[in-house]
Design a protein around this motif. Structure first.
Motif, PDB file in Angstrom:
ATOM      1  N   CYS A 103     -30.558 -37.635  57.645  1.00 33.15           N
ATOM      2  CA  CYS A 103     -30.455 -36.195  57.943  1.00 33.15           C
ATOM      3  C   CYS A 103     -31.348 -35.819  59.132  1.00 33.15           C
ATOM      4  O   CYS A 103     -31.078 -34.847  59.839  1.00 33.15           O
ATOM      5  N   SER A 104     -32.409 -36.568  59.294  1.00 29.78           N
ATOM      6  CA  SER A 104     -33.234 -36.525  60.495  1.00 29.78           C
ATOM      7  C   SER A 104     -33.618 -35.106  60.920  1.00 29.78           C
ATOM      8  O   SER A 104     -34.060 -34.300  60.100  1.00 29.78           O
ATOM      9  N   MET A 105     -33.425 -34.804  62.182  1.00 27.99           N
ATOM     10  CA  MET A 105     -33.962 -33.571  62.771  1.00 27.99           C
ATOM     11  C   MET A 105     -33.173 -32.317  62.386  1.00 27.99           C
ATOM     12  O   MET A 105     -33.521 -31.209  62.792  1.00 27.99           O
ATOM     13  N   CYS A 106     -32.128 -32.483  61.595  1.00 28.00           N
ATOM     14  CA  CYS A 106     -31.400 -31.299  61.131  1.00 28.00           C
ATOM     15  C   CYS A 106     -32.251 -30.518  60.147  1.00 28.00           C
ATOM     16  O   CYS A 106     -32.186 -29.295  60.100  1.00 28.00           O
ATOM     17  N   VAL A 107     -33.047 -31.235  59.352  1.00 27.34           N
ATOM     18  CA  VAL A 107     -33.822 -30.564  58.297  1.00 27.34           C
ATOM     19  C   VAL A 107     -35.295 -30.982  58.329  1.00 27.34           C
ATOM     20  O   VAL A 107     -36.139 -30.361  57.700  1.00 27.34           O
ATOM     21  N   GLY A 108     -35.591 -32.007  59.120  1.00 31.11           N
ATOM     22  CA  GLY A 108     -36.987 -32.366  59.399  1.00 31.11           C
ATOM     23  C   GLY A 108     -37.769 -32.955  58.238  1.00 31.11           C
ATOM     24  O   GLY A 108     -38.971 -33.150  58.339  1.00 31.11           O
ATOM     25  N   MET A 109     -37.106 -33.265  57.137  1.00 28.02           N
ATOM     26  CA  MET A 109     -37.850 -33.751  55.965  1.00 28.02           C
ATOM     27  C   MET A 109     -38.413 -35.150  56.166  1.00 28.02           C
ATOM     28  O   MET A 109     -39.358 -35.539  55.490  1.00 28.02           O
ATOM     29  N   ASN A 110     -37.799 -35.914  57.056  1.00 22.98           N
ATOM     30  CA  ASN A 110     -38.240 -37.305  57.278  1.00 22.98           C
ATOM     31  C   ASN A 110     -39.292 -37.379  58.380  1.00 22.98           C
ATOM     32  O   ASN A 110     -39.652 -38.468  58.800  1.00 22.98           O
ATOM     33  N   ARG A 134     -36.230 -24.207  60.732  1.00 27.40           N
ATOM     34  CA  ARG A 134     -35.400 -25.234  60.106  1.00 27.40           C
ATOM     35  C   ARG A 134     -35.749 -26.631  60.634  1.00 27.40           C
ATOM     36  O   ARG A 134     -35.838 -27.591  59.883  1.00 27.40           O
ATOM     37  N   GLN A 135     -35.920 -26.750  61.946  1.00 27.01           N
ATOM     38  CA  GLN A 135     -36.204 -28.066  62.531  1.00 27.01           C
ATOM     39  C   GLN A 135     -37.707 -28.327  62.636  1.00 27.01           C
ATOM     40  O   GLN A 135     -38.118 -29.291  63.258  1.00 27.01           O
ATOM     41  N   GLY A 136     -38.486 -27.463  62.006  1.00 27.90           N
ATOM     42  CA  GLY A 136     -39.944 -27.553  62.049  1.00 27.90           C
ATOM     43  C   GLY A 136     -40.503 -26.151  62.273  1.00 27.90           C
ATOM     44  O   GLY A 136     -39.825 -25.318  62.873  1.00 27.90           O
ATOM     45  N   PRO A 137     -41.729 -25.904  61.804  1.00 24.07           N
ATOM     46  CA  PRO A 137     -42.294 -24.554  61.970  1.00 24.07           C
ATOM     47  C   PRO A 137     -42.315 -24.143  63.445  1.00 24.07           C
ATOM     48  O   PRO A 137     -42.778 -24.899  64.289  1.00 24.07           O
ATOM     49  N   GLY A 138     -41.779 -22.979  63.745  1.00 20.71           N
ATOM     50  CA  GLY A 138     -41.796 -22.463  65.116  1.00 20.71           C
ATOM     51  C   GLY A 138     -40.766 -23.082  66.042  1.00 20.71           C
ATOM     52  O   GLY A 138     -40.727 -22.758  67.234  1.00 20.71           O
ATOM     53  N   ALA A 139     -39.905 -23.961  65.525  1.00 13.18           N
ATOM     54  CA  ALA A 139     -38.889 -24.605  66.372  1.00 13.18           C
ATOM     55  C   ALA A 139     -37.805 -23.607  66.758  1.00 13.18           C
ATOM     56  O   ALA A 139     -37.438 -22.742  65.959  1.00 13.18           O
ATOM     57  N   LEU A 140     -37.283 -23.738  67.986  1.00 11.78           N
ATOM     58  CA  LEU A 140     -36.227 -22.860  68.477  1.00 11.78           C
ATOM     59  C   LEU A 140     -34.950 -23.680  68.599  1.00 11.78           C
ATOM     60  O   LEU A 140     -34.861 -24.579  69.437  1.00 11.78           O
ATOM     61  N   ARG A 172     -40.570 -28.582  53.899  1.00  9.95           N
ATOM     62  CA  ARG A 172     -41.691 -29.535  53.789  1.00  9.95           C
ATOM     63  C   ARG A 172     -42.419 -29.438  52.456  1.00  9.95           C
ATOM     64  O   ARG A 172     -43.201 -30.326  52.113  1.00  9.95           O
ATOM     65  N   PHE A 173     -42.167 -28.388  51.678  1.00 10.56           N
ATOM     66  CA  PHE A 173     -42.851 -28.246  50.382  1.00 10.56           C
ATOM     67  C   PHE A 173     -42.024 -28.782  49.221  1.00 10.56           C
ATOM     68  O   PHE A 173     -42.460 -28.754  48.073  1.00 10.56           O
ATOM     69  N   MET A 174     -40.811 -29.244  49.519  1.00 11.57           N
ATOM     70  CA  MET A 174     -39.862 -29.452  48.414  1.00 11.57           C
ATOM     71  C   MET A 174     -40.030 -30.752  47.641  1.00 11.57           C
ATOM     72  O   MET A 174     -39.323 -30.968  46.663  1.00 11.57           O
ATOM     73  N   SER A 175     -40.957 -31.601  48.072  1.00 10.79           N
ATOM     74  CA  SER A 175     -41.177 -32.817  47.289  1.00 10.79           C
ATOM     75  C   SER A 175     -42.223 -32.596  46.201  1.00 10.79           C
ATOM     76  O   SER A 175     -42.515 -33.490  45.415  1.00 10.79           O
ATOM     77  N   THR A 176     -42.779 -31.392  46.138  1.00 14.67           N
ATOM     78  CA  THR A 176     -43.798 -31.066  45.139  1.00 14.67           C
ATOM     79  C   THR A 176     -43.179 -31.058  43.736  1.00 14.67           C
ATOM     80  O   THR A 176     -42.119 -30.472  43.540  1.00 14.67           O
ATOM     81  N   PRO A 177     -43.836 -31.713  42.752  1.00 18.22           N
ATOM     82  CA  PRO A 177     -43.320 -31.606  41.377  1.00 18.22           C
ATOM     83  C   PRO A 177     -43.381 -30.147  40.908  1.00 18.22           C
ATOM     84  O   PRO A 177     -44.326 -29.429  41.237  1.00 18.22           O
ATOM     85  N   LEU A 231     -41.683 -17.653  50.774  1.00 19.69           N
ATOM     86  CA  LEU A 231     -41.637 -17.041  52.117  1.00 19.69           C
ATOM     87  C   LEU A 231     -42.846 -17.466  52.954  1.00 19.69           C
ATOM     88  O   LEU A 231     -43.378 -16.680  53.750  1.00 19.69           O
ATOM     89  N   HIS A 232     -43.252 -18.695  52.762  1.00 20.64           N
ATOM     90  CA  HIS A 232     -44.513 -19.204  53.318  1.00 20.64           C
ATOM     91  C   HIS A 232     -44.714 -18.873  54.795  1.00 20.64           C
ATOM     92  O   HIS A 232     -45.741 -18.325  55.190  1.00 20.64           O
TER      93      HIS A 232
END
Lengths: 468, 206
Positions: free
Chosen positions: A404-411, A432-438, B28-33, B43-44
């Motif tokens: 999913c990569s940079m679409c959601v930034g979880m990795n 969505r792509q990171g805090p403050g990303a445009l 980024r918070f969603m892996s938290t148990p 709304l962080h």
């Protein structure tokens, strides 16, 4: 003689086990796809001490947290934990897992169809809103939350109220450089990010018939960005040709029986829809978002709208979006400098998407940095066989593994704060792509054009004399 | 999950349309148990600046005890992340009033005892005016589908099945297991009628 029925009617009744007095149906689930993000649901199952009801119909894949670089050793403990948790749960419940090194690994909505797990007429659930993608095969496919994921795991069924039926008919021929992504952004801009809320959305018309499966998947994928939990395209020869021979698809006598069944999966000619919309393909230009909602999209040739001239209720949102996106009303969107590009995601990470982008980038250099993450390991292998990876690398972009990569930034693939990214993904939400990303959403070909000029650019002149 | 039919708390206005799930809880918070609690993530990034300092004027920062939110169109649009509902519920929110909700979000809300109450755009404006920047005592009645704030009483729409579920605090899995025989019959019929529906390769894949 039965009343004329929509494709939705047919799919719904085929899966309905029962219906409560309040109209909620209990539906049989043919395929359940899970990923690392399904950890809440597995915890719920463990808390109850119940097993997975149908492990043979449940498939797991590492995608949301999948590293696209340096897979051999995952440095981030949080990411490692998420991947390990899925492995443990898949092992515990005997689920087929498409793990990081599996040749079939990839984004859940890319590999479902690719493996032949997604078939016409099936009900497909996944704890991900872009599950609407699978509707491109004439499947009843919809995203669900963790409580529902746990319910499907425990019972192989789901409670659901039948949505209203909506149809978007698109007729005519798309212009050069105009793709399914542009169709989607176009209707969402017109009807709003909630324009199809409460509806299952069937796409019909000659333009849709002419689309490849990849294009249809892009269209159905983005249904949720216009509010529709379900996207649908009636299956046809294009569908059957895509499905035939896939690893999990029926074969031999089963294939013939399936084809007979699938031929009936169409909306009856005289069936009516609760909402019917007509679009002309010739009116659709390459489209790009300027704001923080997918409905804030305009043709690349247009000017950024003036919030004061927008319909009541949209002005403040537009002002906030322009402020966040650091853009000025009234200026052309074309020429807006970007800092980086991203090509990939469940929306636009398939082979055809990579071909479109490569057609623009071939023999050219990118003026900005960028990441290309194919939708699956199989797409990656195919692209490498076709030499597309060389085109991206020679242009100066990074060629990475699938997820999913940079679409959601979880990795960890993130756009830095304040950086502007031309992206082939599905959501331009704040952060969505990171805090403050445009984020500017556009087709892969348009992303490639942005890479070549370093600005948001109409791809059409760059395609002249080339085959896209 | 325990059911409820009346709620007394404090309502605030969050006058924004399209509050998507990425705003409700950044990924980024969603892996938290869940056991660690999700309330602090609610709304962080809208509540804080880039340095992590809270915006003093943001409604939820001024009134952290609010349990009823009145907000704009298309609340909870976007992803299927139930964590968006966990963030609301764990922060003490019991009801959200808006002209429309993301379909998946609304279903997730019901599954966690959170009321997604649909109101007209006109009533939304009335409530915005009444609340302005304040947190006012509010009473939500599920049986009669209304919210009362001072003299102002506003009705809301809710699917009747969802209302029953919220009031009873039903657990779907228990409910479904009562249909076990029907499910089994459907499955057997399917295998007989359309054997091709089972994934091929299944025996080789373990």
């Amino acid at each position: 003689m039965t009343a004329p029925r929509t494709l939705l009617d047919k799919l719904w009744s085929a899966h309905e086990i029962g219906r409560r007095d309040d109209g909620t149906s209990l539906l049989w689930v043919d395929r359940h796809l899970v990923h690392e993000g399904s950890h809440h649901a597995f915890s719920k199952l463990a808390a109850r001490g119940v097993p997975v009801a149908e492990p043979g119909l449940t498939f797991a894949v590492v995608d949301h947290y999948a590293p696209t670089r340096g897979r051999d050793r995952i440095a981030d403990p949080q990411i490692k934990y998420m991947v390990e948790t899925l492995r443990k749960n898949a092992h515990k419940h005997s689920l087929r897992l498409f793990d990081l090194k599996d040749p079939g690994q990839g984004i859940v909505h890319v590999i479902g169809p690719e493996q032949g797990l997604t078939l016409p007429g099936l009900l497909v659930n996944c704890g991900d809103s872009h599950t609407s993608t699978h509707g491109a095969f004439g499947a009843l496919a919809f995203g669900i939350g963790a409580t529902e994921v746990a319910h499907v795991l425990a019972t192989q069924t789901i409670w659901q109220k039948k949505p209203a039926a909506m149809r978007i008919r698109i007729d005519g021929q798309l212009g050069p450089g105009v793709t399914a992504k542009d169709i989607a952004l176009n209707w969402i801009a017109r009807l709003g990010a909630d324009g199809a809320q409460g509806h299952a959305l069937e796409y019909a018309g000659s333009t849709v018939r002419a689309l490849s499966m990849e294009g249809r998947m892009t269209l159905c994928n983005l249904s949720i960005e216009g509010g529709a939990r379900f996207g649908l395209v009636a299956p046809d020869e294009t569908t059957f040709a895509y499905v035939e021979g896939r690893p999990y698809a029926p074969a031999g006598p089963d294939w013939k029986a399936a084809l007979n069944h699938w031929a009936e999966l169409t909306t009856d000619e005289t069936a009516t829809f609760d909402k019917d919309v007509l679009l002309n393909a010739e009116d659709i230009a390459p489209t790009v978002t300027w704001g923080t909602s997918p409905e804030q999209a305009i043709p690349v040739t247009a000017a950024i709208p003036d919030p004061n001239q927008l319909a009541n209720g949209k002005a403040q949102g537009a002002r906030d979006a322009l402020d966040y996106m650091r853009l000025s009303a009234g200026r052309p969107i074309e020429g807006t400098p970007v800092d980086q590009v991203f090509i990939g995601s469940c929306t636009n990470g398939r082979i055809e998407d990579l071909r479109h982008a490569a057609a623009v980038l071939s023999g050219r250099k990118a003026k900005v940095s960028g990441l290309v993450s194919p939708g699956s390991a199989l797409v990656k292998a195919q692209a490498e066989e076709e030499g597309l990876d060389r085109i991206f690398v020679d242009a100066g972009l990074e060629w990475a593994a699938a997820g999913c990569s940079m679409c959601v930034g979880m990795n960890g693939d993130l756009v830095a704060p304040g950086k502007r990214c031309a992206s082939s993904t599905n959501r331009n939400f704040r952060g969505r792509q990171g805090p403050g990303a445009l984020t500017h959403l556009m087709s892969p070909a348009m992303v490639a054009a942005a890479a070549v000029t370093g600005t948001i650019t109409d791809v059409r002149p760059l395609l002249e004399g080339r085959t896209a | 999950m325990s059911g409820w039919s009346q709620h007394q708390g404090h309502a605030i206005a969050l006058p924004i349309h399209n509050v998507d799930t990425d705003q409700l809880i950044p990924s980024r918070f969603m892996s938290t148990p869940r056991s660690e609690g999700y309330g602090r993530f609610l709304l962080h990034d809208l509540r804080r600046d880039a340095d992590g300092d809270t915006h003093p004027d943001f409604p939820l920062n001024r009134h952290a005890h609010a349990s009823v939110l009145v907000t704009g169109r298309n609340f909870g649009s976007g992803s299927s992340r139930e964590a968006a509902v966990y963030a609301l519920v764990d922060a003490g929110v019991r009801a959200v009033f808006a002209p429309s909700f993301g379909d998946i979000f609304a279903g997730n809300a019901i599954n966690n005892g959170l009321l997604p109450a649909r109101i007209s755009e006109e009533d939304m404006s009335l409530l915005f005016q009444a609340l302005a920047g304040a947190a006012l005592a509010a009473e939500v009645c599920l049986e009669n589908s209304h919210i009362q704030i001072g003299d102002l009483r506003i009705g809301f729409d809710l699917d009747p099945g969802w209302r029953t579920k919220l009031i009873n605090g039903w657990d779907d899995i228990d409910l479904t297991l009562a249909h076990r025989a029907d499910i089994e019959r459907h499955k057997e019929d399917l295998i007989r009628r359309a054997p091709w529906v089972r994934p091929a390769l299944i025996t080789k894949s373990s």
